[in-house]
Design a protein around this motif. Structure first.
Motif, PDB file in Angstrom:
ATOM      1  N   ARG A   7       0.837  -1.203   0.000  1.00 50.63           N
ATOM      2  CA  ARG A   7       0.000   0.000   0.000  1.00 50.63           C
ATOM      3  C   ARG A   7       0.867   1.246   0.000  1.00 50.63           C
ATOM      4  O   ARG A   7       2.083   1.160   0.194  1.00 50.63           O
ATOM      5  N   VAL A   8       0.230   2.364  -0.210  1.00 49.56           N
ATOM      6  CA  VAL A   8       0.979   3.620  -0.169  1.00 49.56           C
ATOM      7  C   VAL A   8       0.365   4.520   0.894  1.00 49.56           C
ATOM      8  O   VAL A   8      -0.813   4.438   1.182  1.00 49.56           O
ATOM      9  N   ARG A   9       1.224   5.338   1.482  1.00 47.09           N
ATOM     10  CA  ARG A   9       0.682   6.395   2.336  1.00 47.09           C
ATOM     11  C   ARG A   9       1.239   7.714   1.819  1.00 47.09           C
ATOM     12  O   ARG A   9       2.268   7.754   1.161  1.00 47.09           O
ATOM     13  N   THR A  16      -6.088  15.909 -15.594  1.00 49.93           N
ATOM     14  CA  THR A  16      -5.029  16.761 -15.049  1.00 49.93           C
ATOM     15  C   THR A  16      -5.001  16.785 -13.531  1.00 49.93           C
ATOM     16  O   THR A  16      -4.170  17.464 -12.949  1.00 49.93           O
ATOM     17  N   ALA A  17      -5.923  16.064 -12.904  1.00 49.23           N
ATOM     18  CA  ALA A  17      -5.968  16.109 -11.439  1.00 49.23           C
ATOM     19  C   ALA A  17      -4.689  15.513 -10.849  1.00 49.23           C
ATOM     20  O   ALA A  17      -3.993  14.712 -11.474  1.00 49.23           O
ATOM     21  N   ALA A  18      -4.388  15.947  -9.620  1.00 49.10           N
ATOM     22  CA  ALA A  18      -3.181  15.458  -8.965  1.00 49.10           C
ATOM     23  C   ALA A  18      -3.429  14.083  -8.338  1.00 49.10           C
ATOM     24  O   ALA A  18      -2.524  13.250  -8.259  1.00 49.10           O
ATOM     25  N   PHE A  19      -4.673  13.862  -7.891  1.00 45.65           N
ATOM     26  CA  PHE A  19      -4.989  12.584  -7.248  1.00 45.65           C
ATOM     27  C   PHE A  19      -6.142  11.911  -7.936  1.00 45.65           C
ATOM     28  O   PHE A  19      -7.139  12.572  -8.189  1.00 45.65           O
ATOM     29  N   PRO A  20      -6.077  10.646  -8.204  1.00 47.79           N
ATOM     30  CA  PRO A  20      -4.892   9.806  -8.087  1.00 47.79           C
ATOM     31  C   PRO A  20      -3.869  10.125  -9.182  1.00 47.79           C
ATOM     32  O   PRO A  20      -4.248  10.608 -10.242  1.00 47.79           O
ATOM     33  N   ALA A  21      -2.627   9.847  -8.879  1.00 44.35           N
ATOM     34  CA  ALA A  21      -1.589  10.078  -9.878  1.00 44.35           C
ATOM     35  C   ALA A  21      -1.729   9.033 -10.978  1.00 44.35           C
ATOM     36  O   ALA A  21      -1.942   7.857 -10.704  1.00 44.35           O
ATOM     37  N   LEU A  22      -1.653   9.499 -12.196  1.00 41.05           N
ATOM     38  CA  LEU A  22      -1.803   8.590 -13.328  1.00 41.05           C
ATOM     39  C   LEU A  22      -0.423   8.287 -13.904  1.00 41.05           C
ATOM     40  O   LEU A  22       0.357   9.194 -14.184  1.00 41.05           O
ATOM     41  N   ILE A  52      -7.901   5.376  -3.923  1.00 36.47           N
ATOM     42  CA  ILE A  52      -6.810   5.018  -4.819  1.00 36.47           C
ATOM     43  C   ILE A  52      -5.849   6.194  -4.963  1.00 36.47           C
ATOM     44  O   ILE A  52      -6.254   7.309  -5.269  1.00 36.47           O
ATOM     45  N   GLY A  53      -4.587   5.921  -4.683  1.00 36.36           N
ATOM     46  CA  GLY A  53      -3.586   6.979  -4.728  1.00 36.36           C
ATOM     47  C   GLY A  53      -2.862   7.035  -6.057  1.00 36.36           C
ATOM     48  O   GLY A  53      -2.472   8.094  -6.522  1.00 36.36           O
ATOM     49  N   ILE A  54      -2.655   5.882  -6.642  1.00 37.91           N
ATOM     50  CA  ILE A  54      -1.914   5.822  -7.898  1.00 37.91           C
ATOM     51  C   ILE A  54      -2.654   4.903  -8.864  1.00 37.91           C
ATOM     52  O   ILE A  54      -3.078   3.819  -8.478  1.00 37.91           O
ATOM     53  N   LEU A  55      -2.826   5.351 -10.068  1.00 39.50           N
ATOM     54  CA  LEU A  55      -3.435   4.501 -11.098  1.00 39.50           C
ATOM     55  C   LEU A  55      -2.379   4.178 -12.143  1.00 39.50           C
ATOM     56  O   LEU A  55      -1.803   5.078 -12.760  1.00 39.50           O
ATOM     57  N   LEU A  56      -2.111   2.898 -12.294  1.00 39.37           N
ATOM     58  CA  LEU A  56      -1.135   2.469 -13.294  1.00 39.37           C
ATOM     59  C   LEU A  56      -1.910   2.013 -14.527  1.00 39.37           C
ATOM     60  O   LEU A  56      -2.923   1.314 -14.417  1.00 39.37           O
ATOM     61  N   ILE A  57      -1.438   2.416 -15.666  1.00 38.74           N
ATOM     62  CA  ILE A  57      -2.130   1.991 -16.889  1.00 38.74           C
ATOM     63  C   ILE A  57      -1.072   1.680 -17.934  1.00 38.74           C
ATOM     64  O   ILE A  57      -0.085   2.399 -18.065  1.00 38.74           O
ATOM     65  N   ALA A 108      -5.608  18.176   2.902  1.00 34.86           N
ATOM     66  CA  ALA A 108      -5.158  16.857   3.360  1.00 34.86           C
ATOM     67  C   ALA A 108      -6.232  15.798   3.131  1.00 34.86           C
ATOM     68  O   ALA A 108      -5.920  14.639   2.853  1.00 34.86           O
ATOM     69  N   SER A 109      -7.512  16.220   3.211  1.00 29.44           N
ATOM     70  CA  SER A 109      -8.574  15.227   3.072  1.00 29.44           C
ATOM     71  C   SER A 109      -8.587  14.618   1.668  1.00 29.44           C
ATOM     72  O   SER A 109      -9.113  13.541   1.457  1.00 29.44           O
ATOM     73  N   ALA A 110      -7.991  15.328   0.705  1.00 29.64           N
ATOM     74  CA  ALA A 110      -8.030  14.848  -0.674  1.00 29.64           C
ATOM     75  C   ALA A 110      -7.156  13.618  -0.878  1.00 29.64           C
ATOM     76  O   ALA A 110      -7.324  12.896  -1.854  1.00 29.64           O
ATOM     77  N   TYR A 111      -6.213  13.395   0.019  1.00 30.10           N
ATOM     78  CA  TYR A 111      -5.347  12.251  -0.274  1.00 30.10           C
ATOM     79  C   TYR A 111      -5.001  11.410   0.954  1.00 30.10           C
ATOM     80  O   TYR A 111      -4.206  10.502   0.861  1.00 30.10           O
ATOM     81  N   LYS A 112      -5.615  11.749   2.098  1.00 29.18           N
ATOM     82  CA  LYS A 112      -5.124  11.014   3.262  1.00 29.18           C
ATOM     83  C   LYS A 112      -5.617   9.567   3.279  1.00 29.18           C
ATOM     84  O   LYS A 112      -4.953   8.702   3.814  1.00 29.18           O
ATOM     85  N   ASP A 113      -6.772   9.318   2.638  1.00 27.08           N
ATOM     86  CA  ASP A 113      -7.274   7.943   2.633  1.00 27.08           C
ATOM     87  C   ASP A 113      -6.800   7.139   1.434  1.00 27.08           C
ATOM     88  O   ASP A 113      -7.155   5.978   1.286  1.00 27.08           O
ATOM     89  N   ARG A 114      -6.060   7.775   0.585  1.00 27.03           N
ATOM     90  CA  ARG A 114      -5.662   7.075  -0.633  1.00 27.03           C
ATOM     91  C   ARG A 114      -4.491   6.164  -0.344  1.00 27.03           C
ATOM     92  O   ARG A 114      -3.364   6.603  -0.199  1.00 27.03           O
ATOM     93  N   GLN A 115      -4.771   4.891  -0.255  1.00 32.12           N
ATOM     94  CA  GLN A 115      -3.690   3.991   0.127  1.00 32.12           C
ATOM     95  C   GLN A 115      -3.502   2.823  -0.839  1.00 32.12           C
ATOM     96  O   GLN A 115      -2.620   2.013  -0.645  1.00 32.12           O
ATOM     97  N   PHE A 116      -4.328   2.759  -1.866  1.00 31.77           N
ATOM     98  CA  PHE A 116      -4.171   1.630  -2.787  1.00 31.77           C
ATOM     99  C   PHE A 116      -3.640   2.084  -4.138  1.00 31.77           C
ATOM    100  O   PHE A 116      -3.724   3.249  -4.493  1.00 31.77           O
TER     101      PHE A 116
END
Lengths: 262, 124
Positions: free
Chosen positions: A95-97, B91-97, B70-75, B5-13
């Protein structure tokens, strides 16, 4: 008059001149500060761009190696494990934080990868054969994903910085090309209006002075005329008196007596 | 400015849209996650030649806008190529593409949306 250019709607008074001057000073200070901020951000931005470029190349290599190790697995297991893997995935181990870093007042989030211990969805994958290859493949892919996470945080920073730099530059330009010229124009306008008022006032004073001078001169002339007339009247009267007394000289007077010659 | 902070604090996958090999490898690394049973959503999509673009777009939409964990999207790059207009306008920062190479399609920096933006910014 400089009322032609773009200026703020103010009354040309000394007070608003003071206000405008303070505003111009503030705008210049703000411009300097923002310019410096923009430079600091751009420096950071270029550094990140360079690192992204490197990381992307590295990613290419790492993914190639990872793909090769997966091919090894397929060969060792002797069949496709894709379906099995997809079905047994339940809970993410990797996972990532996010944490954040402050660059000139801009928060740049960065991803940090961590693995949760305890759950292993693929314990049985490659149980029959090729377990070792599966294990190695997992390690290789874990390293690859770490690289990807690093790259993703660089990229997020890139996107956010890009946006922030745009905003800051827009502000710098707005201050430089709109606010400062307009304030300067307003100051010029107020100054010219004040000068105009000054000139008017000066002219008015001069006019008043002239009129006063003229009045005084007229008065003086009148007075003089009066005085002269009076003096003339007096002297006429005196002459008359003098004419009366001329017949009998004053013997007791101070005048020297003429010598009497016998 | 910076995202709250709320925009990315739960993004863990991490999420992945890719061909079978890429997805298998990434799942082996342990990124696979399926949410709790009622709607049990997977965070990966396997694309092959039979998957149509609408399905890819839908998955892309789901991973980028609907899911907030979801923090990062791999494609895969060749899949990103199929929905290029969506990827380029994202163009959004989260999730990073992140566009990743696949086994059959080596990485081509010319096609990467971010690298293209880099080049455009520096006027090359």
């Amino acid at each position: 008059m400089s009322g032609t250019g773009n200026r703020e709607a103010v009354f040309p008074t000394r007070q608003s001149l003071g206000l405008m001057k303070a505003k111009l000073k503030g705008a210049q200070t703000g411009h300097d500060l923002l310019k410096r901020k923009s430079e600091a951000l751009t420096k950071r931005f270029r550094e990140i761009t360079r690192r992204i470029d490197e990381a992307k190349r590295k990613m290419g290599r790492v993914m190639q190696i990872a793909a090769f190790s997966l091919a090894e697995v397929t060969y060792a297991v002797g069949g496709d494990i894709g379906y099995q893997v997809q079905e047994s995935a339940k809970s993410a181990r990797f996972r990532v934080r996010t944490k954040q870093e402050n660059v000139s007042g801009v928060f740049l989030p960065a991803f940090e990868s961590y693995t949760t211990e305890g759950n292993n969805d693929f314990g049985l994958t490659g149980l029959g054969k090729g377990g070792q290859q599966v294990q190695r493949c997992r390690e290789t892919y874990a390293r690859a994903v770490e690289t990807l996470v690093e790259l993703a945080s660089l990229q997020t920073a890139f996107v956010i910085l890009d946006e922030v730099i745009k905003v800051v530059n827009r502000r710098v330009n707005a201050i430089e090309h709109v606010i400062i010229p307009r304030t300067e124009n307003t100051i010029k306008y107020i100054n010219s209006e004040l000068d105009e008022l000054d000139r008017e006032e000066f002219f008015r004073l001069k006019k008043v002075q002239n009129k006063k001078q003229r009045d005084t001169a007229a008065q003086d002339a009148e007075m003089r005329a009066k005085r002269e007339a009076k003096a003339k009247a007096d002297s006429d009267k005196e002459n008359e008196d003098a004419g009366d007394e001329a017949g009998q000289p004053d013997i007791l007077g101070e005048q020297e007596d003429q010598d009497v010659i016998f | 400015m910076a995202a709250p902070a709320s925009a990315y604090k739960d993004r863990q996958f991490l999420a992945v849209i890719g061909d079978e090999d890429s997805v298998t490898g990434l799942l082996l690394a342990g990124i696979g996650h399926v949410t709790q049973p009622p709607d049990s959503q997977k965070n990966f999509l396997v694309v092959d030649s039979k998957t149509d673009n609408a399905a890819i777009e839908e998955a892309f939409e789901r991973f980028t806008t609907e899911r907030k964990d979801i923090g990062i999207l791999l494609i895969n790059q060749h899949i990103a190529e199929r929905i290029r207009h969506r990827v380029d306008t994202y163009t959004a920062a989260f999730p990073a593409l992140l566009e990743i190479p696949s086994k059959d399609h080596p990485y081509d920096p010319e096609k990467d949306s971010v690298l293209r933006r880099v080049r455009r910014l520096f006027g090359e």
